[in-house]
Design a protein around this motif. Structure first.
Motif, mmCIF file in Angstrom:
data_model
loop_
_atom_site.group_PDB
_atom_site.id
_atom_site.type_symbol
_atom_site.label_atom_id
_atom_site.label_comp_id
_atom_site.label_asym_id
_atom_site.label_seq_id
_atom_site.Cartn_x
_atom_site.Cartn_y
_atom_site.Cartn_z
ATOM 1 N N SER A 1 26.491 53.683 42.308
ATOM 2 C CA SER A 1 27.188 53.646 41.012
ATOM 3 C C SER A 1 28.479 52.651 41.317
ATOM 4 O O SER A 1 28.981 52.701 39.855
ATOM 5 C CB SER A 1 27.569 55.205 40.560
ATOM 6 O OG SER A 1 28.569 55.533 41.400
ATOM 7 N N ILE A 2 28.696 52.019 41.966
ATOM 8 C CA ILE A 2 30.019 51.425 42.233
ATOM 9 C C ILE A 2 29.860 50.162 41.051
ATOM 10 O O ILE A 2 28.932 49.525 41.176
ATOM 11 C CB ILE A 2 30.244 50.856 43.893
ATOM 12 C CG1 ILE A 2 30.724 51.876 44.428
ATOM 13 C CG2 ILE A 2 31.372 49.672 43.511
ATOM 14 C CD1 ILE A 2 30.799 51.723 45.865
ATOM 15 N N ASP A 3 30.764 49.969 40.423
ATOM 16 C CA ASP A 3 30.721 48.954 39.477
ATOM 17 C C ASP A 3 31.590 47.445 40.013
ATOM 18 O O ASP A 3 32.789 47.565 40.269
ATOM 19 C CB ASP A 3 31.699 49.326 38.095
ATOM 20 C CG ASP A 3 31.852 48.069 36.952
ATOM 21 O OD1 ASP A 3 31.163 47.035 37.332
ATOM 22 O OD2 ASP A 3 32.247 48.345 36.085
ATOM 23 N N LYS A 4 30.575 46.905 40.730
ATOM 24 C CA LYS A 4 30.935 45.774 41.617
ATOM 25 C C LYS A 4 31.831 44.751 40.710
ATOM 26 O O LYS A 4 32.983 44.321 41.273
ATOM 27 C CB LYS A 4 29.773 44.966 41.944
ATOM 28 C CG LYS A 4 29.896 43.818 42.973
ATOM 29 C CD LYS A 4 28.634 43.130 43.510
ATOM 30 C CE LYS A 4 28.889 41.983 44.071
ATOM 31 N NZ LYS A 4 27.618 41.283 44.434
ATOM 32 N N ASP A 5 31.268 44.316 39.488
ATOM 33 C CA ASP A 5 32.270 43.504 38.772
ATOM 34 C C ASP A 5 33.576 43.904 38.411
ATOM 35 O O ASP A 5 34.792 42.941 38.584
ATOM 36 C CB ASP A 5 31.366 43.010 37.421
ATOM 37 C CG ASP A 5 30.131 42.326 37.690
ATOM 38 O OD1 ASP A 5 29.858 41.796 38.591
ATOM 39 O OD2 ASP A 5 29.133 42.387 36.690
ATOM 40 N N HIS A 6 33.740 45.027 38.095
ATOM 41 C CA HIS A 6 35.059 45.587 37.880
ATOM 42 C C HIS A 6 35.986 45.580 39.082
ATOM 43 O O HIS A 6 37.080 45.106 39.156
ATOM 44 C CB HIS A 6 35.021 47.071 37.371
ATOM 45 C CG HIS A 6 36.428 47.763 37.101
ATOM 46 N ND1 HIS A 6 37.109 47.402 36.284
ATOM 47 C CD2 HIS A 6 36.872 48.809 37.867
ATOM 48 C CE1 HIS A 6 38.372 48.118 36.226
ATOM 49 N NE2 HIS A 6 38.067 49.103 37.238
ATOM 50 N N LEU A 7 35.499 46.010 40.286
ATOM 51 C CA LEU A 7 36.143 45.602 41.652
ATOM 52 C C LEU A 7 36.432 44.470 41.956
ATOM 53 O O LEU A 7 37.568 44.064 42.434
ATOM 54 C CB LEU A 7 35.397 46.361 42.854
ATOM 55 C CG LEU A 7 34.894 47.928 42.767
ATOM 56 C CD1 LEU A 7 34.393 48.285 43.877
ATOM 57 C CD2 LEU A 7 36.261 48.617 42.404
ATOM 58 N N LEU A 8 35.598 43.260 41.805
ATOM 59 C CA LEU A 8 35.870 42.080 41.727
ATOM 60 C C LEU A 8 37.072 41.633 41.091
ATOM 61 O O LEU A 8 37.872 40.770 41.596
ATOM 62 C CB LEU A 8 34.704 40.859 41.563
ATOM 63 C CG LEU A 8 33.475 41.248 42.792
ATOM 64 C CD1 LEU A 8 32.450 40.691 42.211
ATOM 65 C CD2 LEU A 8 34.125 40.644 44.016
ATOM 66 N N ASP A 9 37.202 41.931 39.726
ATOM 67 C CA ASP A 9 38.262 41.601 38.906
ATOM 68 C C ASP A 9 39.301 42.206 39.379
ATOM 69 O O ASP A 9 40.655 41.460 39.499
ATOM 70 C CB ASP A 9 38.091 42.023 37.361
ATOM 71 C CG ASP A 9 36.988 41.255 36.838
ATOM 72 O OD1 ASP A 9 36.616 40.214 37.190
ATOM 73 O OD2 ASP A 9 36.506 41.826 35.668
ATOM 74 N N LEU A 10 39.613 43.421 40.034
ATOM 75 C CA LEU A 10 40.721 44.036 40.401
ATOM 76 C C LEU A 10 41.208 43.528 41.870
ATOM 77 O O LEU A 10 42.278 43.297 41.950
ATOM 78 C CB LEU A 10 40.435 45.572 40.618
ATOM 79 C CG LEU A 10 40.241 46.552 39.369
ATOM 80 C CD1 LEU A 10 39.807 47.833 40.136
ATOM 81 C CD2 LEU A 10 41.541 46.298 38.384
ATOM 82 N N ALA A 11 40.031 42.855 42.587
ATOM 83 C CA ALA A 11 40.358 42.266 43.863
ATOM 84 C C ALA A 11 41.126 40.945 43.599
ATOM 85 O O ALA A 11 42.218 40.701 44.351
ATOM 86 C CB ALA A 11 39.085 42.208 44.579
ATOM 87 N N GLU A 12 40.780 40.263 42.621
ATOM 88 C CA GLU A 12 41.460 39.053 42.329
ATOM 89 C C GLU A 12 42.784 39.105 41.858
ATOM 90 O O GLU A 12 43.710 38.348 42.216
ATOM 91 C CB GLU A 12 40.734 38.257 41.246
ATOM 92 C CG GLU A 12 39.441 37.730 41.745
ATOM 93 C CD GLU A 12 38.490 36.941 40.419
ATOM 94 O OE1 GLU A 12 39.164 36.787 39.382
ATOM 95 O OE2 GLU A 12 37.429 36.790 40.814
ATOM 96 N N ALA A 13 43.192 40.320 40.820
ATOM 97 C CA ALA A 13 44.626 40.587 40.744
ATOM 98 C C ALA A 13 45.374 40.969 41.978
ATOM 99 O O ALA A 13 46.269 40.512 42.147
ATOM 100 C CB ALA A 13 44.744 41.765 39.927
ATOM 101 N N ASP A 14 44.674 41.746 42.975
ATOM 102 C CA ASP A 14 45.472 42.238 44.261
ATOM 103 C C ASP A 14 45.530 40.927 45.056
ATOM 104 O O ASP A 14 46.756 40.655 45.961
ATOM 105 C CB ASP A 14 44.545 43.073 45.076
ATOM 106 C CG ASP A 14 44.566 44.614 44.374
ATOM 107 O OD1 ASP A 14 45.108 44.737 43.470
ATOM 108 O OD2 ASP A 14 43.675 45.348 44.937
ATOM 109 N N ARG A 15 44.682 39.758 45.105
ATOM 110 C CA ARG A 15 44.928 38.742 45.838
ATOM 111 C C ARG A 15 46.070 37.898 45.523
ATOM 112 O O ARG A 15 46.995 37.511 45.975
ATOM 113 C CB ARG A 15 43.796 37.913 45.828
ATOM 114 C CG ARG A 15 43.936 36.440 46.506
ATOM 115 C CD ARG A 15 42.668 35.383 45.919
ATOM 116 N NE ARG A 15 43.199 35.268 44.618
ATOM 117 C CZ ARG A 15 42.040 34.845 43.507
ATOM 118 N NH1 ARG A 15 40.950 34.506 43.876
ATOM 119 N NH2 ARG A 15 42.481 34.622 42.304
ATOM 120 N N ASP A 16 46.002 37.941 43.961
ATOM 121 C CA ASP A 16 47.236 37.228 43.291
ATOM 122 C C ASP A 16 48.639 37.678 43.977
ATOM 123 O O ASP A 16 49.720 36.950 43.871
ATOM 124 C CB ASP A 16 46.841 36.956 42.080
ATOM 125 C CG ASP A 16 45.862 36.087 41.658
ATOM 126 O OD1 ASP A 16 45.389 35.348 42.373
ATOM 127 O OD2 ASP A 16 45.541 36.244 40.483
#
Length: 127
Positions: A74-89
């Protein structure tokens, strides 16, 4: 010892909450590994890491992603990728202000991915 209806209800609630907490923990962990991978990719683009290191990180990320998605579909991969980009920045902003250079940050992100992939390899092969 007898457990009444309230006791069973409480037990069911606790188990349900525990399952939700585990699923949430899987998402948070996977997001953090996505962020680590995003950092490695950016570091390769900035010539802080080699192409071979980025390839190793990509292979590790494939294993990590597969492991977590098998644990919780049930993990929402797309949402996590968006959050990961923000964390990277945000991570790059913080490292930029520290003045210590990006290379140690890049190397640590790479190490984290490689270590996690190595850690889950035996677990993944058992299933």
């Amino acid at each position: 010892m007898r457990v009444g209806a309230r006791g069973w209800s409480l037990a069911v609630c606790l188990v349900s909450m525990s399952a939700g907490a585990v699923a949430s923990n899987f998402s948070a962990s996977l997001k953090n590994y996505y962020a680590q991978f995003e950092i490695v990719v950016a570091c390769e683009e900035q010539a802080q890491l080699s192409e071979a290191e980025a390839d190793a990180a990509e292979a590790a990320m494939d294993k990590i992603e597969s492991y977590y998605l098998k644990k919780d579909a049930s993990i929402d991969k797309d949402h996590l990728l968006d959050l990961a980009e923000a964390d990277r920045d945000e991570g790059f902003r913080i490292m930029g202000r520290s003045g210590g250079g990006l290379r140690p940050y890049c190397r640590q992100s790479l190490r984290d991915l490689l270590m996690k992939a190595e850690e889950i390899a035996p677990v993944a092969s058992e299933h």
